[in-house]
Design a protein around this motif. Structure first.
Motif, PDB file in Angstrom:
ATOM      1  N   LYS B 182    -105.635   6.975  -3.760  1.00  0.00           N
ATOM      2  CA  LYS B 182    -105.299   5.938  -4.908  1.00  0.00           C
ATOM      3  C   LYS B 182    -105.670   6.631  -6.044  1.00  0.00           C
ATOM      4  O   LYS B 182    -106.941   6.940  -6.202  1.00  0.00           O
ATOM      5  CB  LYS B 182    -105.751   4.821  -4.572  1.00  0.00           C
ATOM      6  N   VAL B 183    -104.871   6.830  -7.264  1.00  0.00           N
ATOM      7  CA  VAL B 183    -105.385   7.269  -8.340  1.00  0.00           C
ATOM      8  C   VAL B 183    -105.301   6.266  -9.582  1.00  0.00           C
ATOM      9  O   VAL B 183    -104.171   5.276  -9.743  1.00  0.00           O
ATOM     10  CB  VAL B 183    -104.499   8.689  -8.941  1.00  0.00           C
ATOM     11  N   VAL B 184    -106.209   6.281 -10.627  1.00  0.00           N
ATOM     12  CA  VAL B 184    -106.246   5.372 -11.531  1.00  0.00           C
ATOM     13  C   VAL B 184    -106.224   6.121 -13.073  1.00  0.00           C
ATOM     14  O   VAL B 184    -107.153   7.202 -12.700  1.00  0.00           O
ATOM     15  CB  VAL B 184    -107.451   4.163 -11.598  1.00  0.00           C
ATOM     16  N   VAL B 185    -105.380   5.746 -13.855  1.00  0.00           N
ATOM     17  CA  VAL B 185    -105.443   6.933 -14.922  1.00  0.00           C
ATOM     18  C   VAL B 185    -105.941   6.127 -16.224  1.00  0.00           C
ATOM     19  O   VAL B 185    -105.780   4.837 -16.331  1.00  0.00           O
ATOM     20  CB  VAL B 185    -104.074   7.227 -15.328  1.00  0.00           C
ATOM     21  N   ILE B 186    -107.025   6.570 -16.996  1.00  0.00           N
ATOM     22  CA  ILE B 186    -107.860   6.081 -17.779  1.00  0.00           C
ATOM     23  C   ILE B 186    -107.451   6.584 -19.140  1.00  0.00           C
ATOM     24  O   ILE B 186    -107.643   7.978 -19.218  1.00  0.00           O
ATOM     25  CB  ILE B 186    -109.492   6.039 -17.523  1.00  0.00           C
ATOM     26  N   GLY B 187    -107.379   5.796 -20.158  1.00  0.00           N
ATOM     27  CA  GLY B 187    -107.350   6.368 -21.610  1.00  0.00           C
ATOM     28  C   GLY B 187    -108.268   5.581 -22.237  1.00  0.00           C
ATOM     29  O   GLY B 187    -108.481   4.551 -22.577  1.00  0.00           O
ATOM     30  N   THR B 188    -108.946   6.524 -23.022  1.00  0.00           N
ATOM     31  CA  THR B 188    -110.242   5.977 -23.827  1.00  0.00           C
ATOM     32  C   THR B 188    -109.948   6.251 -25.423  1.00  0.00           C
ATOM     33  O   THR B 188    -109.129   6.907 -25.911  1.00  0.00           O
ATOM     34  CB  THR B 188    -111.383   6.858 -23.534  1.00  0.00           C
ATOM     35  N   GLY B 189    -110.761   5.262 -25.954  1.00  0.00           N
ATOM     36  CA  GLY B 189    -110.712   5.415 -27.571  1.00  0.00           C
ATOM     37  C   GLY B 189    -110.038   4.176 -28.284  1.00  0.00           C
ATOM     38  O   GLY B 189    -109.845   3.155 -27.620  1.00  0.00           O
ATOM     39  N   GLY B 190    -109.923   4.130 -29.538  1.00  0.00           N
ATOM     40  CA  GLY B 190    -109.386   3.128 -30.425  1.00  0.00           C
ATOM     41  C   GLY B 190    -110.226   1.716 -30.274  1.00  0.00           C
ATOM     42  O   GLY B 190    -111.256   1.954 -29.786  1.00  0.00           O
ATOM     43  N   MET B 191    -109.900   0.557 -30.632  1.00  0.00           N
ATOM     44  CA  MET B 191    -108.483   0.452 -31.290  1.00  0.00           C
ATOM     45  C   MET B 191    -108.688   0.660 -32.808  1.00  0.00           C
ATOM     46  O   MET B 191    -109.086   1.750 -33.013  1.00  0.00           O
ATOM     47  CB  MET B 191    -107.760  -0.982 -30.996  1.00  0.00           C
ATOM     48  N   SER B 192    -108.075  -0.055 -33.592  1.00  0.00           N
ATOM     49  CA  SER B 192    -108.188   0.416 -35.092  1.00  0.00           C
ATOM     50  C   SER B 192    -109.668   0.507 -35.498  1.00  0.00           C
ATOM     51  O   SER B 192    -110.291  -0.401 -35.279  1.00  0.00           O
ATOM     52  CB  SER B 192    -107.457  -0.616 -35.956  1.00  0.00           C
TER      53      SER B 192
END
Lengths: 120, 279
Positions: B182-192
């Motif tokens: 099982k894979v989870v995709v993580i996106g980091t950063g933001g928001m404004s």
């Protein structure tokens, strides 16, 4: 669609915002290289002991050296500094990003914090 | 066949790291922020993913301007953390998954993403803080990681449309990995947020709320922005939303919202977390 190219040749395309494009990267290379060196505690110590000498060892221009020793963030940005690297320099003096924000906007720290909170 | 169970996107503000280290989660300033992660933690507890593909941006720790890749994929057995220059703690290394990394790399090249490949890569707060937020009881967590660095330092940044397409390509790569992990995709950063310039302190709640909705229902609409338009709308560093867009691109099934939370301000930033399930 707006293009980054030649943005800073005329005026800021987005007011109050410095786009770190190739032109700025060329201008600020040594300044940013110096700030990158501050990932090392030993280099931070060397800089703090003799800031000007340390700047000279990275071939900074006279203007850049003044901006660095004055901790003048806007001036460093104008001279090609990139904020991700400059934060490593200002961190040596314990300045947080809120301190930087206050300095650049000409507000007191409390005023700057109030301005942030007012956008909630 | 490995399966992407969802995407988690989160701010990675440096001060979060110190708040965790100093146990400030219950303080008045921090509580609303940390409470926003609780439903996501319950979901993770229930799902127990095996692998995290982490899309993040390096802030001048691993990469300098002398050699700066637009997209770089880690293929290391472990990922060390190092002194970033301003007092964040250094931790034991995070676990890598080189076999799967090389599969992802080969698949990305096949799909015309000519990424840089890294058998050593040091992680900064953009990777560490979301990992600490999502796995608060283990540091480092047991989950295997594949970091993917996206350039947000030097313009030209990759186009939002390209970041979304990269996420799609990562989704294809995972789908062709021959295990049932099982894979989870993580996106980091933001928001404004904007740290630099006379416009420092700029936050755009309306834009952030639009992004949260669009990431759920209409991610393609966000690919129409140029990088500079993102800077204008979300602030100079708000352009980090491209990592969220990349993470969303990896979800190819029926997408539903597990949870979202939004809080102004943490440090100079509008902090957000969004968890999406992929069925």
């Amino acid at each position: 669609m707006i293009a980054a190219h030649s943005v800073q040749l005329t005026k800021q395309l987005i007011p109050g915002t410095y786009i770190f494009d190739g032109r700025m990267a060329m201008k600020g290379y040594n300044l940013n290289r110096m700030c990158y060196s501050f990932n090392s505690a030993e280099n931070r110590k060397k800089f703090k002991a003799f800031p000007e000498a340390y700047c000279h060892s990275f071939n900074l221009t006279r203007e850049q050296i003044h901006a660095v020793t004055d901790l003048d963030v806007l001036r460093m940005l104008q001279l090609g500094g990139n904020i991700y690297y400059l934060a490593k320099l200002t961190g040596i003096y314990g300045m947080t990003v809120q301190d930087l924000g206050a300095q650049q906007t000409g507000l007191s720290l409390d005023e700057f914090r109030a301005m942030l909170a007012s956008q909630a | 066949m490995a399966r992407i169970i969802g995407a988690l996107t989160s701010s990675h503000i440096p001060s979060i790291g110190n708040a965790i280290s100093n146990g400030k989660q219950g303080d008045a300033y921090w509580k609303p922020f940390f409470d926003g992660y609780k439903p996501v933690l319950r979901w993770l507890e229930q799902e127990q993913p095996d692998v995290a593909v982490v899309l993040y941006n390096d802030h001048g720790l691993n990469f300098f301007l002398n050699n700066l890749p637009t997209f770089a994929v880690g293929a290391a057995p472990e990922y060390i953390t190092k002194d970033e220059g301003w007092g964040l703690p250094v931790f034991p290394p995070y676990k890598g998954y080189p076999e799967m990394s090389w599969h992802v790399i080969e698949s990305l090249i096949e799909q015309d993403f000519d990424i840089a490949m890294c058998q050593e890569m040091a992680m900064d707060h953009a990777f560490i803080n979301p990992m600490r937020l999502f796995w608060p009881d283990e540091n480092p967590p047991k989950i295997k990681t594949i970091p993917v660095a996206i350039n947000t330092v030097q313009f030209p940044l990759p186009k939002p449309s390209r970041c979304y397409a990269l996420g799609k390509a990562i989704g294809n790569a995972v789908a062709s990995w021959p295990t049932d992990e099982k894979v989870v995709v993580i996106g980091t950063g933001g928001m404004s947020h904007q740290l630099d310039g006379e416009r420092a302190g700029f936050i755009n709640k309306k834009f952030d709320e639009m992004c949260m909705e669009a990431l759920l229902n209409d991610p393609e609409s966000l690919t129409k922005f140029s990088s500079l338009e993102l800077v204008r709308e979300a602030g100079a560093q708000g352009a980090e939303i491209i990592m969220w867009l990349a993470a969303r691109g990896a979800l190819q099934g029926k997408v539903s919202r597990i949870h979202s939370s939004y809080h102004i301000p943490i440090s100079n930033t509008a902090a957000g977390v969004l968890a999406l399930a992929n069925n």
